[in-house]
Scaffold this active site. Structure first.
Site, PDB file in Angstrom:
ATOM      1  N   CYS A  93       4.021 -54.068 -16.472  1.00 39.41           N
ATOM      2  CA  CYS A  93       3.474 -52.730 -16.743  1.00 39.41           C
ATOM      3  C   CYS A  93       2.110 -52.485 -16.127  1.00 39.41           C
ATOM      4  CB  CYS A  93       3.447 -52.463 -18.244  1.00 39.41           C
ATOM      5  SG  CYS A  93       2.230 -53.433 -19.177  1.00 39.41           S
TER       6      CYS A  93
ATOM      7  N   HIS B  44       0.598 -52.935 -23.775  1.00 42.98           N
ATOM      8  CA  HIS B  44       1.323 -52.136 -22.789  1.00 42.98           C
ATOM      9  C   HIS B  44       0.413 -51.051 -22.231  1.00 42.98           C
ATOM     10  CE1 HIS B  44       4.518 -50.200 -20.631  1.00 42.98           C
ATOM     11  NE2 HIS B  44       4.287 -49.062 -21.255  1.00 42.98           N
TER      12      HIS B  44
ATOM     13  N   ASP C  76       4.855 -43.358 -17.133  1.00 45.84           N
ATOM     14  CA  ASP C  76       5.040 -44.787 -17.392  1.00 45.84           C
ATOM     15  C   ASP C  76       6.184 -45.309 -16.533  1.00 45.84           C
ATOM     16  OD1 ASP C  76       5.276 -47.345 -18.338  1.00 45.84           O
ATOM     17  OD2 ASP C  76       5.451 -46.802 -20.448  1.00 45.84           O
TER      18      ASP C  76
END
Length: 290
Positions: free
Chosen positions: A88, A127, A142
């Site tokens: 991520c 995250h 995202d």
């Protein structure tokens, strides 16, 4: 009473917007973006759709004990020149740098993940996602949440269901926290909770270092790879390959050899495998049904 020490705004910014035209052109070629770039919602949506199709989520570097750099040019080299993917922080830092270089206003946020987390387990805020301004509104972006990464930006303050080319999502606000949910088999499932507090690179560096070095981190123990396509998604957990279609059907199979694993990583997930002496041995330890 005034504080004795003046409160100053931080001088550091997460995204420098220093990707030059050559870097951006190479990135566009990598993901298949052929439109004219601009600070528009149309451009943001197209980039967001193409990125996770061309650049996979993968954790081969932590699995092999290789260092992970979050510096912008290093991410570009890894994704574009070396044919790799990442997790991520890598994906969303790269994407944020691209957006900032195009002229978008973008900031990094952090989230506490609840997806596939046990009821009694408390996860850190490990995250990263993005807050992006486009067409006078704020969106979350995202491109780095593994097997269920967003394929489109979501309007932050939209009340109701937001459909994408893949799944449907909704963003809700309760108190100081925003919650992102995904609709899976007609059931809403919580992905993560986040606030709008801006994060800086050192914030991500600390968590990234833990995820890619600590013995208890899933990123150092298991292989996790994902890539979306125009018709669905691929997901690999150790030697279990799953294929998900937009109509809700799916199939799974277990890979039985290192050769099969490497072929899937290269052909299905579009990864140029790192030349590492431990690669075959490490992949061999994953050949068991889980």
């Amino acid at each position: 009473m005034k504080p004795s020490i003046p409160i100053k705004k931080p001088l550091l910014h997460l995204f420098q917007g220093d990707f030059d035209p050559q870097i951006l052109t190479a990135y566009f070629e990598k993901i298949g973006f052929v439109d004219k770039p601009g600070v528009t919602l149309k451009c943001l949506k197209l980039l967001h759709a193409l990125h996770p199709q061309a650049i996979p989520f993968e954790n081969l570097s932590p699995l092999l004990g290789l260092p992970v750099s979050l510096e912008g040019k290093a991410l570009w080299l890894k994704f574009v020149k070396e044919g790799r993917g990442g997790y991520c922080f890598e994906h969303n830092l790269m994407f944020g740098n691209v957006l900032k270089s195009l002229g978008f206003e973008a900031r990094g946020l952090s989230a506490r993940v609840f997806w596939e987390v046990g009821e009694d387990e408390v996860k850190p805020r490990d995250h990263m996602l993005l807050l992006v301004e486009a067409a006078g509104k704020r969106y979350i972006a995202d491109v780095g949440f593994g097997g269920i990464s967003l394929t489109a930006p979501l309007e932050l303050n939209y009340i109701g269901i937001q459909k994408t080319s893949h799944e449907s999502y909704r963003v809700t606000l309760e108190g100081d926290f925003y919650y992102l949910e995904i609709l899976i088999k007609q059931k809403w499932r919580l992905m993560y909770r986040f606030t709008l507090e801006e994060q800086l690179l050192p914030d991500y560096d600390v968590v990234s270092w833990y995820l890619c070095t600590h013995e208890k981190s899933i990123f150092t123990r298991d292989l996790m790879v994902a890539r979306c396509t125009s018709w669905g998604r691929y997901s690999l957990f150790n030697n279990r390959l799953s294929t998900y279609h937009l109509d809700g059907t799916s199939d799974k199979k277990f890979l039985s050899s290192v050769a099969q694993l490497k072929e899937v990583l290269e052909v299905v997930f579009l990864i140029d495998l790192p030349r590492h002496k431990e690669l075959d041995r490490k992949l061999g330890t994953l050949l068991k049904e889980k």
